[in-house]
Write a protein that holds these residues in place. Structure first.
Motif, PDB file in Angstrom:
ATOM      1  N   ARG A  70     -11.254 -32.424  -2.506  1.00  0.00           N
ATOM      2  CA  ARG A  70     -11.129 -31.052  -1.996  1.00  0.00           C
ATOM      3  C   ARG A  70     -11.455 -31.062  -0.503  1.00  0.00           C
ATOM      4  NH1 ARG A  70     -13.890 -26.665  -5.762  1.00  0.00           N
ATOM      5  NH2 ARG A  70     -11.947 -25.535  -5.448  1.00  0.00           N
ATOM      6  N   VAL A  71     -10.619 -30.378   0.260  1.00  0.00           N
ATOM      7  CA  VAL A  71     -10.746 -30.386   1.714  1.00  0.00           C
ATOM      8  C   VAL A  71     -10.697 -28.952   2.234  1.00  0.00           C
ATOM      9  CG1 VAL A  71      -9.824 -31.276   3.876  1.00  0.00           C
ATOM     10  CG2 VAL A  71      -9.520 -32.584   1.780  1.00  0.00           C
ATOM     11  N   ARG A  72     -11.623 -28.623   3.133  1.00  0.00           N
ATOM     12  CA  ARG A  72     -11.637 -27.304   3.762  1.00  0.00           C
ATOM     13  C   ARG A  72     -10.749 -27.346   4.996  1.00  0.00           C
ATOM     14  NH1 ARG A  72     -14.149 -25.030   7.994  1.00  0.00           N
ATOM     15  NH2 ARG A  72     -14.765 -22.823   7.910  1.00  0.00           N
ATOM     16  N   ARG A  78       2.727 -18.701   9.372  1.00  0.00           N
ATOM     17  CA  ARG A  78       3.888 -18.464  10.232  1.00  0.00           C
ATOM     18  C   ARG A  78       3.873 -17.058  10.831  1.00  0.00           C
ATOM     19  NH1 ARG A  78       6.618 -22.775  11.779  1.00  0.00           N
ATOM     20  NH2 ARG A  78       8.541 -21.569  11.878  1.00  0.00           N
ATOM     21  N   ASP A  79       3.244 -16.096  10.089  1.00  0.00           N
ATOM     22  CA  ASP A  79       3.188 -14.731  10.593  1.00  0.00           C
ATOM     23  C   ASP A  79       2.006 -14.498  11.529  1.00  0.00           C
ATOM     24  OD1 ASP A  79       1.076 -14.833   8.855  1.00  0.00           O
ATOM     25  OD2 ASP A  79       1.851 -13.337   7.451  1.00  0.00           O
ATOM     26  N   GLY A  80       1.275 -15.578  11.854  1.00  0.00           N
ATOM     27  CA  GLY A  80       0.155 -15.477  12.787  1.00  0.00           C
ATOM     28  C   GLY A  80      -1.195 -15.257  12.145  1.00  0.00           C
ATOM     29  N   ALA A  81      -1.225 -15.009  10.841  1.00  0.00           N
ATOM     30  CA  ALA A  81      -2.491 -14.757  10.156  1.00  0.00           C
ATOM     31  C   ALA A  81      -3.325 -16.036  10.075  1.00  0.00           C
ATOM     32  CB  ALA A  81      -2.228 -14.220   8.749  1.00  0.00           C
ATOM     33  N   GLN A  82      -4.610 -15.903  10.376  1.00  0.00           N
ATOM     34  CA  GLN A  82      -5.539 -17.029  10.300  1.00  0.00           C
ATOM     35  C   GLN A  82      -6.227 -17.014   8.938  1.00  0.00           C
ATOM     36  OE1 GLN A  82      -6.061 -19.247  12.997  1.00  0.00           O
ATOM     37  NE2 GLN A  82      -4.347 -18.173  13.966  1.00  0.00           N
ATOM     38  N   SER A  83      -6.438 -18.179   8.369  1.00  0.00           N
ATOM     39  CA  SER A  83      -7.120 -18.241   7.076  1.00  0.00           C
ATOM     40  C   SER A  83      -7.884 -19.542   6.940  1.00  0.00           C
ATOM     41  CB  SER A  83      -6.112 -18.109   5.918  1.00  0.00           C
ATOM     42  OG  SER A  83      -5.253 -19.235   5.880  1.00  0.00           O
ATOM     43  N   VAL A  84      -8.873 -19.518   6.042  1.00  0.00           N
ATOM     44  CA  VAL A  84      -9.611 -20.727   5.677  1.00  0.00           C
ATOM     45  C   VAL A  84      -9.220 -21.055   4.241  1.00  0.00           C
ATOM     46  CG1 VAL A  84     -11.864 -21.808   5.390  1.00  0.00           C
ATOM     47  CG2 VAL A  84     -11.519 -20.107   7.191  1.00  0.00           C
ATOM     48  N   GLN A  85      -8.715 -22.260   4.027  1.00  0.00           N
ATOM     49  CA  GLN A  85      -8.207 -22.659   2.718  1.00  0.00           C
ATOM     50  C   GLN A  85      -8.978 -23.864   2.193  1.00  0.00           C
ATOM     51  OE1 GLN A  85      -5.606 -21.127   1.119  1.00  0.00           O
ATOM     52  NE2 GLN A  85      -4.859 -19.798   2.761  1.00  0.00           N
ATOM     53  N   LEU A  86      -9.209 -23.860   0.886  1.00  0.00           N
ATOM     54  CA  LEU A  86      -9.808 -25.015   0.230  1.00  0.00           C
ATOM     55  C   LEU A  86      -8.681 -25.726  -0.517  1.00  0.00           C
ATOM     56  CD1 LEU A  86     -12.534 -26.408  -0.183  1.00  0.00           C
ATOM     57  CD2 LEU A  86     -12.790 -25.102  -2.306  1.00  0.00           C
ATOM     58  N   ALA A  87      -8.286 -26.902  -0.012  1.00  0.00           N
ATOM     59  CA  ALA A  87      -7.153 -27.636  -0.579  1.00  0.00           C
ATOM     60  C   ALA A  87      -7.650 -28.639  -1.622  1.00  0.00           C
ATOM     61  CB  ALA A  87      -6.387 -28.367   0.518  1.00  0.00           C
ATOM     62  N   LEU A 104      -0.179 -33.370  -6.067  1.00  0.00           N
ATOM     63  CA  LEU A 104      -0.034 -31.921  -6.091  1.00  0.00           C
ATOM     64  C   LEU A 104      -1.204 -31.333  -5.292  1.00  0.00           C
ATOM     65  CD1 LEU A 104       1.880 -29.822  -7.494  1.00  0.00           C
ATOM     66  CD2 LEU A 104       0.036 -29.485  -9.156  1.00  0.00           C
ATOM     67  N   VAL A 105      -0.878 -30.425  -4.391  1.00  0.00           N
ATOM     68  CA  VAL A 105      -1.906 -29.816  -3.539  1.00  0.00           C
ATOM     69  C   VAL A 105      -1.897 -28.309  -3.769  1.00  0.00           C
ATOM     70  CG1 VAL A 105      -2.802 -29.545  -1.206  1.00  0.00           C
ATOM     71  CG2 VAL A 105      -1.455 -31.571  -1.788  1.00  0.00           C
ATOM     72  N   SER A 106      -3.038 -27.754  -4.180  1.00  0.00           N
ATOM     73  CA  SER A 106      -3.166 -26.301  -4.323  1.00  0.00           C
ATOM     74  C   SER A 106      -4.171 -25.801  -3.299  1.00  0.00           C
ATOM     75  CB  SER A 106      -3.617 -25.924  -5.737  1.00  0.00           C
ATOM     76  OG  SER A 106      -4.927 -26.381  -5.976  1.00  0.00           O
ATOM     77  N   PHE A 107      -3.882 -24.626  -2.742  1.00  0.00           N
ATOM     78  CA  PHE A 107      -4.711 -24.053  -1.682  1.00  0.00           C
ATOM     79  C   PHE A 107      -5.378 -22.775  -2.193  1.00  0.00           C
ATOM     80  CE2 PHE A 107      -1.399 -26.527   0.288  1.00  0.00           C
ATOM     81  CZ  PHE A 107      -2.018 -27.170   1.340  1.00  0.00           C
ATOM     82  N   GLU A 108      -6.687 -22.720  -2.073  1.00  0.00           N
ATOM     83  CA  GLU A 108      -7.442 -21.521  -2.439  1.00  0.00           C
ATOM     84  C   GLU A 108      -7.928 -20.846  -1.160  1.00  0.00           C
ATOM     85  OE1 GLU A 108     -11.567 -20.227  -4.767  1.00  0.00           O
ATOM     86  OE2 GLU A 108     -10.924 -22.328  -4.730  1.00  0.00           O
ATOM     87  N   ASP A 109      -7.512 -19.604  -0.980  1.00  0.00           N
ATOM     88  CA  ASP A 109      -7.894 -18.860   0.222  1.00  0.00           C
ATOM     89  C   ASP A 109      -9.346 -18.396   0.090  1.00  0.00           C
ATOM     90  OD1 ASP A 109      -8.199 -17.152   2.383  1.00  0.00           O
ATOM     91  OD2 ASP A 109      -6.175 -16.347   2.231  1.00  0.00           O
ATOM     92  N   ILE A 110     -10.227 -18.959   0.915  1.00  0.00           N
ATOM     93  CA  ILE A 110     -11.650 -18.597   0.871  1.00  0.00           C
ATOM     94  C   ILE A 110     -12.063 -17.848   2.136  1.00  0.00           C
ATOM     95  CG2 ILE A 110     -12.270 -20.498  -0.670  1.00  0.00           C
ATOM     96  CD1 ILE A 110     -13.290 -22.036   1.784  1.00  0.00           C
ATOM     97  N   THR A 111     -11.073 -17.259   2.812  1.00  0.00           N
ATOM     98  CA  THR A 111     -11.365 -16.537   4.061  1.00  0.00           C
ATOM     99  C   THR A 111     -12.352 -15.406   3.824  1.00  0.00           C
ATOM    100  OG1 THR A 111      -9.086 -17.003   4.745  1.00  0.00           O
ATOM    101  CG2 THR A 111     -10.318 -15.405   6.051  1.00  0.00           C
TER     102      THR A 111
END
Length: 350
Positions: A70-72, A78-87, A104-111
């Motif tokens: 798991r990687v932070r 693309r729309d300019g929104a910033q986020s922190v994801q846990l991959a 397989l890579v899944s991203f969890e938005d932890i913003t």
């Protein structure tokens, strides 16, 4: 399960998901991942859209058969929104990938979670700082009264006056903290009462008349009169206008007047119906535009020293913001240096 079924499953997942082949190219990408990385990512090497070293290391390990990782990541969509994801990076078995392998890579938005943690950390730090200053002063004066000023009546009276002021400051801070906690807890609960805004403003202006006279400020009520009813909580709306008018007297009363204006809006687009507009304006020093977006943040002050001298806690506008949100209203702040400030509250009439 065949590859088409795996691709179909990836498509319906709510989180962003990528399938990366053994050749390190992206074989599948679902709608949420397309929003972040763009549709053009399909078929390209993953390093062209994600150049972060920690992610590359995790993919290499997964392709080498090592345990899931798991990687932070901090990403810009693309729309300019910033986020922190846990991959989460997991190796695919040959059965799932029709013998191709890959990951397989899944991203969890932890913003939101990280923002909440940061806000809580900042909040505790701010409260500690705000309480430490008066407490330090009180402890210093108590020590002095026990020693050097023990037999000095003039010094003792002076120190006791300062101690009383610092204790009152702490009391105001604790009161505002409790008030903020209550309004935040109630924010999702719509008020069920009915409030006459004219009566609220009349009561607030009468209460603050003494403060206005002491500051040589003339309070002026203008605009719509009579009974002006909105759904609401009388105590909370009183708190809103007390805060705004008191601030105008303290920080914007140099011109000698503070105006409270009420007008009706036949149809307010944002509220989709009739509304009342209440404006509290002054012609004081005004506020630099760079400060306006942050005025409703907890403990944010344009002039920290002046605010504390005036007895401010830095929580008043944060409380106002939450109360207005609970009433489905809107707040707007307009100000320019040298031209005064105008705080506008818009409340739905139905």
């Amino acid at each position: 399960m065949s590859e088409p079924n795996l691709t179909a499953m990836i498509e319906i997942l709510p989180h962003a998901v990528l399938q990366i082949g053994a050749d390190e190219r992206i074989l599948a990408i679902n709608p949420e991942a397309r929003r972040i990385f763009g549709a053009h990512a399909l078929g390209r090497p993953y390093v062209t859209i994600l150049r972060q070293p920690d992610f590359g290391t995790a993919v290499d390990r997964a392709l080498g058969g090592e345990q899931p990782d798991r990687v932070r990541l901090r990403l810009s969509a693309r729309d300019g929104a910033q986020s922190v994801q846990l991959a989460s990076v997991v190796a695919l078995s040959p059965e799932l990938s029709q013998g191709e392998g890959g990951v397989l890579v899944s991203f969890e938005d932890i913003t939101a979670l990280e923002t909440a943690v940061e806000m809580r950390r900042d909040f505790v730090a701010n409260v500690s700082h705000e309480l430490r200053t008066p407490l330090t002063a009180l402890m210093g004066f108590i020590e002095t009264l026990r020693s050097a000023a023990r037999d000095d009546p003039a010094a003792r009276d002076r120190f006791l006056t300062i101690m009383e002021r610092e204790a009152a400051r702490m009391n105001r801070l604790v009161g505002d903290l409790l008030s903020l906690s209550r309004v935040e807890g109630d924010e999702r609960m719509r008020p069920t009462g009915s409030v006459d805004i004219s009566a609220v403003l009349r009561s607030v202006m009468q209460t603050l008349e003494h403060s206005a006279q002491a500051a040589s400020v003339n309070l002026i009520r203008e605009g719509e009169g009579g009974v002006l009813t909105v759904p609401g909580d009388c105590d909370q709306l009183t708190q809103v206008f007390t805060n705004l008018i008191e601030n105008a007297i303290k920080y914007g009363g140099q011109s000698g007047e503070v105006r409270v204006s009420v007008s009706r809006i036949a149809t307010e687009p944002l509220l989709r119906g009739p509304a009342l507009r209440i404006e509290v304006s002054d012609r004081g020093e005004g506020i630099d535009p760079q400060h306006l977006p942050r005025l409703t943040e907890r403990f944010y002050r344009v002039d920290t020293h002046r605010s504390r001298e005036q007895g401010g806690t830095g929580l008043g506008l944060a409380i106002v913001k939450h109360i207005v949100a609970r009433h489905r209203g809107r707040m707007r702040i307009d100000s320019k240096p040298g031209e005064g400030s105008r705080f506008t509250i818009i409340l739905p009439e139905t």
